[in-house]
Each structure stands twice: as structure tokens, then as C-alpha cells.
Design an enzyme around this catalytic site. Structure first.
Site, short mmCIF file in Angstrom:
data_model
loop_
_atom_site.label_atom_id
_atom_site.label_comp_id
_atom_site.label_asym_id
_atom_site.label_seq_id
_atom_site.Cartn_x
_atom_site.Cartn_y
_atom_site.Cartn_z
CE LYS A 22 -18.14 31.87 -7.12
NZ LYS A 22 -18.66 33.25 -7.12
CG ASN A 23 -16.91 33.91 -3.80
OD1 ASN A 23 -16.94 34.03 -5.03
ND2 ASN A 23 -18.00 33.72 -3.07
CB CYS A 118 -26.46 40.74 -10.07
SG CYS A 118 -26.38 40.13 -8.40
NE ARG A 123 -23.96 40.91 -5.00
CZ ARG A 123 -23.23 39.93 -5.49
NH1 ARG A 123 -23.67 39.23 -6.51
NH2 ARG A 123 -22.06 39.64 -4.96
CG ASP A 126 -23.03 52.05 -0.82
OD1 ASP A 126 -23.10 50.86 -1.21
OD2 ASP A 126 -23.54 52.42 0.25
CG ASP A 309 -22.38 32.68 -1.17
OD1 ASP A 309 -23.31 33.44 -1.50
OD2 ASP A 309 -21.18 32.99 -1.25
NE ARG A 401 -20.82 33.96 -12.73
CZ ARG A 401 -21.24 35.19 -12.48
NH1 ARG A 401 -22.43 35.57 -12.85
NH2 ARG A 401 -20.46 36.06 -11.87
C1 EPZ Z 1 -19.31 38.23 -1.70
O1 EPZ Z 1 -20.02 39.18 -2.48
C2 EPZ Z 1 -19.35 36.94 -2.49
N1 EPZ Z 1 -18.74 37.14 -3.79
C3 EPZ Z 1 -20.78 36.47 -2.64
O2 EPZ Z 1 -20.74 35.22 -3.29
C4 EPZ Z 1 -21.41 36.31 -1.25
O3 EPZ Z 1 -22.76 35.95 -1.38
C5 EPZ Z 1 -21.28 37.61 -0.46
O4 EPZ Z 1 -19.88 38.04 -0.42
C6 EPZ Z 1 -21.78 37.52 0.96
O5 EPZ Z 1 -21.08 36.52 1.65
C7 EPZ Z 1 -17.41 37.16 -3.90
O6 EPZ Z 1 -16.66 37.03 -2.94
C8 EPZ Z 1 -16.84 37.33 -5.28
P1 EPZ Z 1 -20.95 41.85 0.26
P2 EPZ Z 1 -19.93 40.72 -2.14
O7 EPZ Z 1 -20.29 43.11 -0.17
O8 EPZ Z 1 -18.56 41.04 -1.67
C9 EPZ Z 1 -24.44 45.11 0.56
C10 EPZ Z 1 -21.61 33.46 -4.69
O9 EPZ Z 1 -22.66 32.80 -4.92
N2 EPZ Z 1 -23.45 46.08 0.04
O10 EPZ Z 1 -20.44 41.18 1.48
O11 EPZ Z 1 -20.46 41.46 -3.31
C11 EPZ Z 1 -24.82 44.07 -0.48
O12 EPZ Z 1 -25.80 44.54 -1.37
C12 EPZ Z 1 -21.71 34.88 -4.26
O13 EPZ Z 1 -20.47 32.98 -4.80
C13 EPZ Z 1 -23.77 47.41 -0.01
O14 EPZ Z 1 -24.87 47.83 0.35
O15 EPZ Z 1 -20.96 40.81 -0.95
C14 EPZ Z 1 -25.27 42.93 0.38
O16 EPZ Z 1 -26.59 43.14 0.78
C15 EPZ Z 1 -22.78 35.71 -4.77
N3 EPZ Z 1 -22.84 48.29 -0.51
C16 EPZ Z 1 -24.36 43.03 1.62
O17 EPZ Z 1 -23.83 44.37 1.60
C17 EPZ Z 1 -21.59 47.86 -0.91
O18 EPZ Z 1 -20.78 48.70 -1.34
C18 EPZ Z 1 -23.17 42.07 1.65
O19 EPZ Z 1 -22.50 42.11 0.40
C19 EPZ Z 1 -21.27 46.50 -0.83
C20 EPZ Z 1 -22.22 45.63 -0.34
#
Ligand code: EPZ
Length: 422
Positions: A22-23, A118, A123, A126, A309, A401
């Protein structure tokens, strides 16, 4: 609303085919916006999140044709007639932000709704925005939308991410393929979904090196072409189904599973006493009758660490382990919503800040439960496989989903599980 009913009935036996990720697919689909030639994705999963991304791309003027029962997606975006990703779609799925980089890179302007928080945490986006600014984008945040412009086109830059972000790496990677000059992404995410995206972009004509490491180098090109790309196997679906025989006992072969996608998870699973072996067709997991698994600690981390995950699903295993385990969640600040639901099934879990302490019990008991996110939902199904009596899982739309035909896949291994249409 549908619900899923599971009646715990002992060991599982059989094989489960693992779908495309999916991701990975959610990042690959927006890549169509980078080119006017067709992009064909094979091995796509059939999930509601993929349908949401389809609706978003179509709203921008792309054409998306699901072929062969949805496993092949034929995408094409020769001309975009709308550059605004509307709140009504973006609010349903945070991955919508991934259209920003490609639209901006190709056409020099894009407007995308900010996703908002969410269930699993705030999340923010920035890091996505800062990376695009470093590439020369002018951003204006108003009315809940990011208004992005790059009138003279994007320019390559050295971008060092202050923390690892999968989505920000994907957005920057896609945008940089069409930027003038060289872009270096430092402290980039190393997830297999990033490497899969880089492979696809390269097949479209992009010049990329270093994916799968923390430094990705992109040499911008004038234009990208079309490609046909198979979506990598879903390592989270894989890990989820590997936990099914670990929890219920028995033996299950996950077809298409590859060790390098789940090495840290497998190391931990083996520490609990569960057997995992590579086979010519995938990964086979076995847990003998009788013996309880050992309590084992886990701390989530970006790839190649233990994936966030799979934290909820692993907690389901720890609920009946012999001893006390500590599960530390280091990626998201609020990802323990499954804990109170598992407690309703008889689990002993205490959450303090980012750590859950689980004291294993002999047996869980079925109960009506519900979850507020995808991985939490499936953790309750896993727990129910070994629980006494019936578990009714509500709010199944979260599950849909990210897991296709969960009841068929587990049912084929002997689980008593059915979907009740509501
Ligand atoms: C991806 O989300 C996945 N989603 C998530 O899958 C997964 O949990 C996550 O990566 C971590 O592995 C998809 O690929 C569609 P991140 P993403 O940016 O890209 C912080 C599932 O169940 N952050 O790596 O949104 C954030 O809040 C899910 O399939 C910022 O602070 O995750 C988090 O604490 C849910 N600012 C950390 O970084 C930003 O601009 C990692 O998030 C972006 C992220």
C-alpha cells in the site's frame, strides 16, 4: 458499517499470498504527475486507500484505469486541468500530500490542502515543505492550503532532513527528478518503499543513485517518460500475517515474502521462540503447540529498525507471552490506541508515555472491540485468533484501507473469521 467476527479456534495451517505494498503504491501513483507518458503499475493492492489516491489523481485531470481486477493500474496525466488537491479528499488520507512535489516540479505551481492531524499523532508536513523550499519553491500557507509556485522551475539543492521522514523523502525525491542540476538528500529515509519509488522513477528516465541508503543523489532531467513497474511486496502485510501462526499456533507460509524486507522484525520474532525460515516461495512461520512465546522488548525505529506499523500487531503477540515485555513507540506520539481494546479482551497492558508494558496472560477472551486506525484494527483480529470465544471488530473501514480480503486470507488457513455486511 461492516464488522468482522472472529472465533478463536487454535492452530492455523496454510499459505497466504502477500499483496503489493500500500505505502509503496501510494507514492508510486503520484509519480504519474511527473510525465505525460503512461505509467503502469502491476501488483497493485486492492484497497480503499488506493481508490482514494485514484480519486485524487482523477480530480487533477489524470486518468487512472484499474485493470485485471484492480491489480494493474494504468495511469496517465498528459495534461493536468486542475492543480488543486481539495481538502475533501486530502483529509481522508495524508498520503495525498505526495501530489505536491510532482505537480510543482512539472508545471511550476500546485495548491494542496494541509492534511491536519490524525489518530496516531499530529503528523505535521513541515519537512515536506522545507525540502520543496530548498528546491526553490515559494510557499504560501493560507486558508488551510499550501499554495506553491516555482515560476522558473525547481533548482537542485543539498537537503539535510533534521529527522527521517518517509513522505518528505518521497516528495523531495519526485520533485528533484525534474529540478535543474543536482539534488542531494541527506538523512533520507531508507524504507523499501523509497527504493521502489526510485526504481520506478529511474525506469521513467530519472537519474537517481543511493536509494536504500541515507544519501540519495538525483541529477535532474528535462522530462520523464513512461514505464511499467511492479509494486514491491507489502512488508507490513507480510509481518502481520507472520504473526498469525505466532499467536494462534500452527504453520503458515507467506508467499512472496522476502527476508530483507522484514529482517529486524524476524530477528525479534525469533527471539520470542517462533521459527521463521526462508522457502523458495516466501517465508514460513511455525509455532509448536503448547509452548508460550517468550516476552521480548521492542523499540520502533525507521528502516532498517523494527517498523512502527508492526508495533500494534506485535503487542497482540506479547499479550499471551510468558513474562513482561516493554514496547517503546519512537515514531508516533499516540500509537497505543489498541492497548485499551486489547485490555478489554483480558490483556494486561500499562502505557506510560511512549512505552507500553505488557504482562503476558495465559489466554485472552473475545469481546466487542473497535479501533481508530488500520494497524490497531488488525492487531485486534490477530489477538482474537487465539482468544476464547467470539470477538466482534467494528469500524472495519480502517482495516479495509490497508488489508485486502483479510477474512479470505486467514480463513484459508483455518481461522474462523467472517465479515458481516452492515
Ligand atoms: C509513512 O508515513 C507511512 N505512510 C506510515 O504508514 C508509516 O507509519 C510511517 O511512514 C513511518 O514508517 C505512508 O507511506 C503512506 P514519516 P509518513 O514522515 O511518511 C514526523 C500505515 O499504517 N514528521 O516518516 O507520514 C511524523 O510526525 C502508516 O500504513 C514531521 O515531524 O511518516 C512522525 O513522527 C501510518 N514532519 C515522523 O516524522 C514532517 O513533515 C515519521 O513520519 C513529516 C513527518
Amino acid at each position: 458499517m461492516d464488522s468482522i467476527i472472529v472465533t478463536g479456534n487454535g492452530p492455523l495451517q496454510g499459505e497466504i499470498p502477500i499483496a503489493g505494498a500500500k505505502n509503496a503504491c501510494l507514492a508510486l501513483m503520484p509519480a504519474t504527475l511527473l510525465s505525460d507518458a503512461p505509467l503502469t503499475l502491476t501488483n497493485a493492492p486492492r484497497l480503499s486507500d488506493i481508490r482514494t489516491m485514484t480519486a485524487l489523481l482523477e480530480s487533477l485531470g489524470a486518468e487512472v484505469a484499474p485493470l485485471q481486477d484492480g491489480q494493474v493500474l494504468a495511469l496517465s496525466s498528459h495534461a493536468l486541468d486542475n492543480h488543486t488537491a481539495d481538502y475533501e479528499i486530502v483529509r481522508k488520507m495524508r498520503a495525498s500530500i505526495l501530489v505536491l512535489g510532482p505537480m510543482l516540479a512539472r508545471d511550476g505551481h500546485a495548491v494542496v490542502s494541509l492534511p491536519g492531524g490524525c489518530a496516531i499523532g499530529a503528523r505535521p508536513v513541515d519537512l515536506h515543505l522545507r525540502a520543496l523550499e530548498a528546491l526553490g519553491a515559494e510557499l504560501d500557507l493560507r486558508d488551510g492550503y499550501v499554495h506553491a509556485r516555482a515560476p522558473g522551475g525547481l533548482k537542485g539543492a543539498v537537503i539535510e532532513f533534521p529527522m527521517v521522514s518517509v513522505g518528505a523523502t518521497e516528495n523531495a525525491l519526485m520533485a528533484a527528478t525534474l529540478a535543474r542540476g543536482t539534488t542531494v538528500l541527506k538523512n533520507a529515509a531508507r524504507e523499501p518503499e523509497i527504493a521502489d519509488l526510485a526504481r520506478c522513477l529511474r525506469a521513467m528516465g530519472a537519474q537517481i543513485e543511493g536509494e536504500g541508503t541515507d544519501t540519495i543523489i538525483i541529477e535532474g532531467v528535462q522530462a520523464l517518460g513512461g514505464a511499467t513497474h511492479p509494486v514491491v511486496a507489502d512488508r507490513i502485510e507480510l509481518g502481520t500475517y507472520m504473526l498469525a501462526p505466532a499467536i494462534a499456533g500452527g504453520e503458515v507460509e507467506c508467499l512472496g515474502g522476502r527476508m530483507e524486507l522484514v529482517q529486524a522484525f524476524v530477528d525479534t520474532l525469533r527471539d520470542t521462540g517462533v521459527e521463521v525460515e526462508e522457502t523458495p516461495r516466501g517465508l514460513r512461520v511455525r509455532r509448536g503447540d503448547g509452548a508460550r512465546v517468550r516476552a521480548t522488548d521492542v523499540a520502533t525505529a525507521p528502516f532498517p529498525g523494527f517498523p512502527t506499523d508492526l508495533q500494534a500487531q506485535f503487542m497482540a503477540l506479547m499479550c499471551t507471552a510468558d513474562g513482561v515485555s516493554h514496547l517503546e513507540e519512537r515514531i508516533f506520539e499516540n500509537r497505543f490506541m489498541h492497548a485499551p481494546e486489547l485490555t478489554r479482551m483480558g490483556a494486561r497492558i500499562e502505557v506510560h508515555g511512549g512505552t507500553a508494558t505488557v504482562t503476558g496472560v495465559e489466554r485472552l477472551r473475545g469481546a466487542p472491540v473497535m479501533a481508530t486506525d488500520l494497524r490497531a484494527s488488525v492487531s485486534l483480529i490477530l489477538a482474537a485468533l487465539a482468544a476464547e470465544g467470539e470477538t466482534v471488530l467494528n469500524r472495519v473501514y480502517h482495516l479495509d484501507r490497508g488489508y485486502e480480503r483479510v477474512e479470505e486470507k486467514l480463513g484459508a488457513c483455518g481461522a474462523r473469521i467472517e465479515r458481516v455486511k452492515g
